[in-house]
Enzyme design. Structure first.
Site, mmCIF file in Angstrom:
data_model
loop_
_atom_site.group_PDB
_atom_site.id
_atom_site.type_symbol
_atom_site.label_atom_id
_atom_site.label_comp_id
_atom_site.label_asym_id
_atom_site.label_seq_id
_atom_site.Cartn_x
_atom_site.Cartn_y
_atom_site.Cartn_z
ATOM 1 N N LYS A 23 0.826 -1.212 0.000
ATOM 2 C CA LYS A 23 0.000 0.000 0.000
ATOM 3 C C LYS A 23 0.860 1.262 0.000
ATOM 4 O O LYS A 23 0.628 2.191 -0.769
ATOM 5 C CB LYS A 23 -0.941 0.028 1.226
ATOM 6 N N ARG A 98 -9.707 1.072 8.336
ATOM 7 C CA ARG A 98 -9.327 -0.292 8.693
ATOM 8 C C ARG A 98 -10.436 -0.992 9.455
ATOM 9 O O ARG A 98 -10.280 -2.163 9.813
ATOM 10 C CB ARG A 98 -8.094 -0.242 9.595
ATOM 11 N N ARG A 137 11.511 -5.548 5.556
ATOM 12 C CA ARG A 137 11.539 -4.213 4.946
ATOM 13 C C ARG A 137 12.192 -3.155 5.829
ATOM 14 O O ARG A 137 12.210 -3.255 7.049
ATOM 15 C CB ARG A 137 10.157 -3.791 4.471
ATOM 16 N N ARG A 171 11.056 -0.303 11.087
ATOM 17 C CA ARG A 171 9.945 -0.077 12.008
ATOM 18 C C ARG A 171 9.925 -1.074 13.153
ATOM 19 O O ARG A 171 10.163 -2.258 12.948
ATOM 20 C CB ARG A 171 8.622 -0.163 11.254
ATOM 21 N N ARG A 182 -0.790 -8.453 13.166
ATOM 22 C CA ARG A 182 -1.358 -7.463 12.249
ATOM 23 C C ARG A 182 -2.177 -8.134 11.153
ATOM 24 O O ARG A 182 -3.198 -7.611 10.729
ATOM 25 C CB ARG A 182 -0.240 -6.595 11.664
HETATM 26 P P1 ADP Z 1 0.841 -1.937 7.769
HETATM 27 O O1 ADP Z 1 -0.219 -1.633 6.753
HETATM 28 O O2 ADP Z 1 2.054 -2.529 7.144
HETATM 29 O O3 ADP Z 1 0.342 -2.742 8.933
HETATM 30 P P2 ADP Z 1 0.750 0.794 8.830
HETATM 31 O O4 ADP Z 1 1.886 1.741 8.873
HETATM 32 O O5 ADP Z 1 -0.406 1.128 7.955
HETATM 33 O O6 ADP Z 1 1.382 -0.597 8.421
HETATM 34 O O7 ADP Z 1 0.173 0.581 10.314
HETATM 35 C C1 ADP Z 1 0.988 0.299 11.415
HETATM 36 C C2 ADP Z 1 0.166 0.202 12.692
HETATM 37 O O8 ADP Z 1 -0.489 1.481 12.958
HETATM 38 C C3 ADP Z 1 -0.972 -0.798 12.664
HETATM 39 O O9 ADP Z 1 -0.541 -2.102 12.994
HETATM 40 C C4 ADP Z 1 -1.931 -0.211 13.715
HETATM 41 O O10 ADP Z 1 -1.496 -0.489 15.023
HETATM 42 C C5 ADP Z 1 -1.794 1.286 13.500
HETATM 43 N N1 ADP Z 1 -2.781 1.815 12.533
HETATM 44 C C6 ADP Z 1 -2.514 2.383 11.329
HETATM 45 N N2 ADP Z 1 -3.644 2.763 10.700
HETATM 46 C C7 ADP Z 1 -4.672 2.398 11.525
HETATM 47 C C8 ADP Z 1 -6.097 2.489 11.446
HETATM 48 N N3 ADP Z 1 -6.696 3.036 10.376
HETATM 49 N N4 ADP Z 1 -6.827 2.021 12.495
HETATM 50 C C9 ADP Z 1 -6.235 1.487 13.573
HETATM 51 N N5 ADP Z 1 -4.906 1.358 13.709
HETATM 52 C C10 ADP Z 1 -4.120 1.798 12.706
#
Ligand code: ADP
Ligand code: ZN
Length: 226
Positions: A23, A98, A137, A171, A182
């Protein structure tokens, strides 16, 4: 409730897919190609954590455990950012919504400025492979370019191809154990959004197991046709 005058005029793209689906990579490409603004709630939350804001303090432990941050916090952070003037160019949402509650909040936010979602693009991947993708990554700490130990290494070890920086960052939640949590969260809370957008006739599916460029071309075609 603020955000009533959200200046977003068009387009509004959503990227859906499990962690590691690409993404962020595709959002950055769309940003360059179409002049859109990438809005990553993950990035916004990581900034909040680094800045030690109240939202950041609440989000920190949940993120480290691979869970989902509360809808309340995430929606507030996103609403805030969406109200910035640059978002009027159009946005690509990466990692938001999400949950169904977040999707409904977004619909309401957009409705207030007479808008709807342009397309929700589902990056379809082989889940089992995502854990390795996530665990390998890393990112350039200076320009944000993304890399992967196996699939997209830097040309010179430890040196960013794009800007020459040597400050690579990994990260805290990009490890095999957290990636599993996740992925679970994705299946339980986020995957139902595929159906949500299908019902609104906004869903577009893209095979996201191919090369980054191939996937980028497929997505670009959807955006041009939207
Ligand atoms: P990835 O898509 O690889 O899991 P992100 O950077 O999008 O990585 O998200 C990292 C973390 O941030 C998630 O595991 C969650 O804890 C939090 N997070 C990000 N976006 C949301 C969201 N829309 N709702 C709830 N938690 C979120
Ligand atoms: Zn760089």
């Amino acid at each position: 409730m603020d955000g009533a005058q959200t200046p977003v005029t068009a387009p509004v793209l959503i990227l859906l897919g499990p962690p590691g689906a690409g993404k962020g990579t595709q959002a950055r490409m769309l940003e360059e190609q179409f002049g859109l603004v990438q809005l990553s709630t993950g990035d916004l939350l990581r900034s909040a954590v680094a800045a030690g804001t109240e939202a950041g303090q609440a989000a920190d432990a949940v993120m480290k455990a691979g869970g989902l941050v509360s809808d309340e916090i995430v929606i507030a952070v996103l609403t805030d950012r969406l109200a910035d003037a640059d978002c009027a160019k159009g946005v690509v949402l990466d990692g938001f919504p999400r949950t169904t509650a977040q999707a409904e909040a977004l619909d309401e936010m957009l409705a207030r400025s007479g808008q709807t979602i342009t397309a929700a693009i589902s990056l379809e991947v082989d889940d089992v492979k995502m854990v390795r993708r996530v665990a390998g990554r890393f990112t350039c700490g200076d320009c944000g370019e993304g890399y992967h130990e196996d699939f997209k290494p830097t040309k010179k070890p430890g040196v960013c191809d794009a800007c020459g920086s040597t400050s690579m960052t990994h990260r805290a939640d990009d490890n095999a154990k957290t990636a599993m949590s996740r992925l679970d969260a994705y299946h339980v809370k986020t995957a139902p959004l595929i159906e949500y957008y299908e019902q609104k006739a906004a869903l577009r599916r893209v095979d996201a197991m191919g090369s980054i460029d191939r996937i980028g071309q497929d997505i670009a075609q959807i955006v041009r046709g939207a």
